[in-house]
Design an enzyme around this catalytic site. Structure first.
Site: not given
Ligand code: DGL
Length: 276
Positions: A187, A189, A13-14, A155, A76
């Site tokens: 997302c 996150h 993931d990011s 984050e 992600c």
């Molecule tokens: N966790 C990510 C997603 O599912 C990316 C969030 C990001 O880096 O903008 O989209």
């Protein structure tokens, strides 16, 4: 020669979001070896160009393949939107599980025929999301929000601060007014602020976190592709890499999913991962 090593998967993931997916996979398959890669040097992905995200994703996949993974999970939605198709072309023999906003399950569950989707701008721009809306969106009203700044707050560990609350209220109140009864977390996150979302949305609204479904998909693909190796025992070791600060990541991981482990540092130079 027959490979009789325990199965190992890569998850990336990011940033921290992928940990919500890792948690679900680890719960379902506690003996599976997992390597997790958080590209925190580049988080958030959501406001970047799709081709840039594709290049990061390709390199991370190549890095994880060097570590001998048998299957990849793109944990992600943003990287899946930008790169899933491309990764499958570039790495045709690697089974890959991607993420997509759960518009299909939402379309099956909603009674009011009004659904809210929370995801990043890049996810909404990608073809994958457009095709889901075309396929399952008929007769539905879909309300979208990009929750600007929410990934950054998560984050930074601000799961319940005033800013996080305001971002969520700004996203959710307009949807609630439109009578949505189902909200999709598009997302990875966002499951970390699920409780906040539930507080604002109230009891009558279902919130869909796709992580358990992704874990089931991983199990299914492993069984299909590695019938002979699925029962080879392993210690279920977890290995972590971040392109951010490993000590900070270690703490974040403990707070978010209660897992402790060594975190290795990764460096990017001139757009390339430096192999340590
Ligand atoms: N966790 C990510 C997603 O599912 C990316 C969030 C990001 O880096 O903008 O989209």
């Amino acid at each position: 020669m027959m490979n009789n090593k325990p199965l190992k998967i890569g998850v990336f993931d990011s940033g921290l979001g992928g940990l919500s997916v890792l948690r679900a996979i680890h719960e379902l398959l506690p003996n599976l070896e997992i390597i997790f890669f958080a590209d925190q040097a580049h988080v958030p992905y959501g406001r970047r160009q799709l081709d840039e995200i594709r290049s990061f994703s390709e390199q991370i996949t190549a890095f994880l393949l060097e570590k001998d993974i048998d299957l990849l999970v793109v944990a992600c939605n943003t990287a899946s939107a930008a790169a899933l198709k491309y990764l499958r072309q570039q790495f045709p023999s690697l089974p890959i599980v991607g993420m997509e906003p759960a518009v299909k399950p939402a379309s099956q569950q909603t009674l009011t025929k009004a659904v809210g989707v929370l995801a990043t701008p890049a996810t909404f721009q990608g073809e994958l999301y457009q095709s889901l809306v075309q396929k399952y969106g008929e007769g539905l009203q879909i309300f979208q929000d990009t929750c600007p700044g929410l990934v950054e707050e998560i984050e930074a560990g601000n799961l319940s601060g005033a800013r996080t609350r305001t971002i969520l209220e700004n996203a959710l109140y307009p949807m609630i007014k439109k009578n949505v009864d189902t909200i999709v977390l598009g997302c990875t996150h966002y499951p970390f602020v699920l409780e906040r979302i539930r507080e604002i949305a109230g009891k009558g609204i279902q919130v869909i976190d796709p992580a358990p479904a992704v874990a089931c998909r991983v199990q299914m693909l492993l069984e299909q592709n590695f019938e002979n190796r699925i029962h080879i025992s392993s210690d279920g070791s977890l290995q972590f890499f971040t392109s951010g600060d490993p000590l900070v990541f270690q703490q974040q991981m403990k707070t978010l999913i209660g897992i402790e482990g060594t975190v290795h540092s990764i460096l990017w130079m001139d757009g390339k991962i430096q192999i340590p």
